[in-house]
Structures are given as structure tokens and as C-alpha cells.
Design a protein around this motif. Structure first.
Motif: not given
Ligand SMILES: NC(=O)c1ccc[n+]([C@@H]2O[C@H](COP(=O)([O-])OP(=O)(O)OC[C@H]3O[C@@H](n4cnc5c(N)ncnc54)[C@H](OP(=O)(O)O)[C@@H]3O)[C@@H](O)[C@H]2O)c1
Length: 229
Positions: A94-96, A121-128, A130-132, A170-174, A176-178, A180-182
Motif C-alpha cells: 500500500n503506497q501512501v 511517498f513524499s517523505p520530505l513533504g514533496a517541497r517544490g 506542485g502538490w507538496g 524519495v525523489n530528487s533530480y539532483n 548531490e541531493r541523491l 545526501e539522501n542515501l
Molecule cells: N502514489 C501516489 O499517489 C503518490 C503521490 C505523490 C508522490 N508519489 C511518488 O512518491 C515519490 C516521492 O515523493 P514526492 O516527489 O512527492 O516527494 P519527496 O520525495 O518528499 O520530495 C521531492 C522534492 O524534494 C526535493 N528534495 C529531494 N531531496 C532533497 C534534499 N536532500 N534536500 C532538499 N530537497 C530535496 C526534490 O527536489 P530536487 O529534485 O531538486 O532535489 C523534490 O522537489 C515520487 O516518485 C512520486 O511520484 C506517489
């Protein structure tokens, strides 16, 4: 195998250009008008999901070898209970939403009891995104712990999520942050720090108001989440 099933297998393989999926999820517990595939659907296209038959079709995908595992996303305990009451193959995942600000303790306990892996999902609150929001990354408690430990807030979050024995995405396109997150395995929070995190005020970030409508299957946010707010 019937002709219909063979066609289904062939179509899926051709469309995705894959032999099989590792994991196939129901994204939201709602259906839309057949043939419309827009991610954010118009209000008039929202329809109740016939969970029993949708899940039976998911099970068939697994039996046919199209998916190694099947699961769900954004399901409450109540919706999981409904699914489990008729499922032959249990959902593996269950992805939540899950972060220190939305810890999902009850759902995690329910999933553990029923052998379902929680993906956070969104363990960092999805900042930046669009939905976070910035609420996780700017949380005072997390900032305090990060400062005291010489870590970043992202690393404090990642460590906390890791300790809850769930699978984080956790998602990052950067680059250094990738990296850092590990880097979360070289420190252990103290019991006091863990308690402080548990005490953070809880607030679901992704309410999904766009799935709520007067004519649709969910008339309120409470109904969508079965009161798990
Ligand atoms: N099942 C669902 O309904 C659902 C809903 C939402 C999300 N998801 C999936 O969950 C995954 C991750 O969640 P998410 O993208 O919503 O949120 P997230 O991983 O909490 O946050 C991603 C954001 O945080 C930034 N970030 C990453 N590492 C960072 C760091 N060390 N310091 C500062 N900023 C950092 C990223 O920017 P940079 O890229 O610039 O680093 C990106 O803007 C995604 O693959 C998404 O598709 C699933």
C-alpha cells in the motif's frame, strides 16, 4: 488460456514494451469514465470503483505473469479491509503519504498485521513538486535535531522513515541531493529525539480535494479517507 486473455497479454506487452511489471498498483480507490486517461479527471468523470472486479483483474494480471506483484495506493484501513474480504491474492503493497508530519501509525500497524508492505511517498513533504508543501523541510523539531547532529532535515526524515521498516520513495533530480539522501546509516537518533519526532503535530498533506465532488463517489474528504485525517 482464452483468446481474450492472450489478446490482453499481447496488448499490454506491446504498449509498455515490457515482458512484465515488478509491481502493479491501483493508484487511487476511484474509477473514471472508461476510455478517459487524464490523471486529474473532470468531476463528471469520477465513478465509484468496483473494487471486487478491479482486484480480480489485478489478480489475473499476476496469474498471467504480467505483474510479479500487485498492490494498492492511497487506501485507508477500511478500504483495505473491504479489499481483503474478497481478495484471493493479497495486496503486497500500500503506497501512501508518510513523513514525520504524517506518520500513519494506525495504517502501518494494520498493514503489518496483514502482511502488506507500506511504501512511503513524499517523505520530505514533496517541497517544490506542485502538490507538496514546505511543512516537513521547515519543521522546527526536525530542524533542531538536524542542527544538533550535523545532518540535514532531509537526512533526519529519511532516517526516521527507514527506522519505521517501510519502503521509502524519495525523489530528487539532483546528484548531490541523491547522495545526501542515501547518507543515513552513519548515525542513530537518541530515544529523546525519536520521542520528539513522534510528538510532532500530525497533518495529512495530500487531501486530494479534486477527488471529492457532490456527484462523485466521495462527497467529502472524510469519506475519501474514511475519517483517517
Ligand atoms: N502514489 C501516489 O499517489 C503518490 C503521490 C505523490 C508522490 N508519489 C511518488 O512518491 C515519490 C516521492 O515523493 P514526492 O516527489 O512527492 O516527494 P519527496 O520525495 O518528499 O520530495 C521531492 C522534492 O524534494 C526535493 N528534495 C529531494 N531531496 C532533497 C534534499 N536532500 N534536500 C532538499 N530537497 C530535496 C526534490 O527536489 P530536487 O529534485 O531538486 O532535489 C523534490 O522537489 C515520487 O516518485 C512520486 O511520484 C506517489
Amino acid at each position: 488460456m482464452g483468446v481474450k486473455k492472450i489478446m490482453c497479454v499481447t496488448n499490454v506487452r506491446r504498449t509498455l514494451q515490457l515482458e512484465y511489471l515488478d509491481l502493479y498498483l491501483i493508484h487511487w480507490p476511484i474509477s473514471v469514465t472508461p476510455g478517459k486517461f487524464a490523471f486529474t479527471s473532470d468531476e463528471q468523470d469520477l465513478m465509484p470503483m468496483d473494487l471486487k472486479s478491479v482486484w480480480a483483474a489485478m489478480e489475473e494480471c499476476q496469474r498471467l505473469g504480467l505483474a510479479k506483484s500487485i498492490g494498492v495506493s492511497n487506501f485507508s484501513c477500511k478500504k483495505l479491509e473491504t479489499l481483503l474480504s474478497s481478495a484471493i491474492i493479497l495486496p503486497s503493497v500500500n503506497q501512501v503519504e508518510m513523513s514525520p508530519l504524517w506518520q500513519q501509525k494506525r495504517l502501518r500497524d494494520f498493514c503489518k498485521t496483514n502482511g502488506i508492505i507500506v511504501t512511503a511517498f513524499s517523505p520530505l513533504g514533496a517541497r517544490g513538486t506542485g502538490w507538496g508543501t514546505n511543512n516537513v523541510m521547515e519543521n522546527e523539531t526536525l530542524e533542531e535535531i538536524a542542527k544538533a547532529r550535523g545532518k540535514t532535515v532531509a537526512q533526519v526524515c529519511r532516517r526516521w522513515v527507514y527506522e519505521q521498516e517501510v519502503a521509502p520513495i524519495v525523489n530528487s533530480y539532483n546528484k548531490e541531493r541523491l547522495r545526501e539522501n542515501l547518507q543515513i546509516f552513519d548515525w542513530v537518533p537518541s530515544e529523546d529525539e525519536r520521542t520528539k519526532i513522534i510528538q510532532i503535530k500530525q497533518q495529512r498533506m495530500m487531501l486530494k480535494e479534486d477527488l471529492v465532488s457532490a456527484r462523485g463517489p466521495f462527497k467529502s474528504i472524510e469519506e475519501l479517507w474514511d475519517g483517517e485525517l
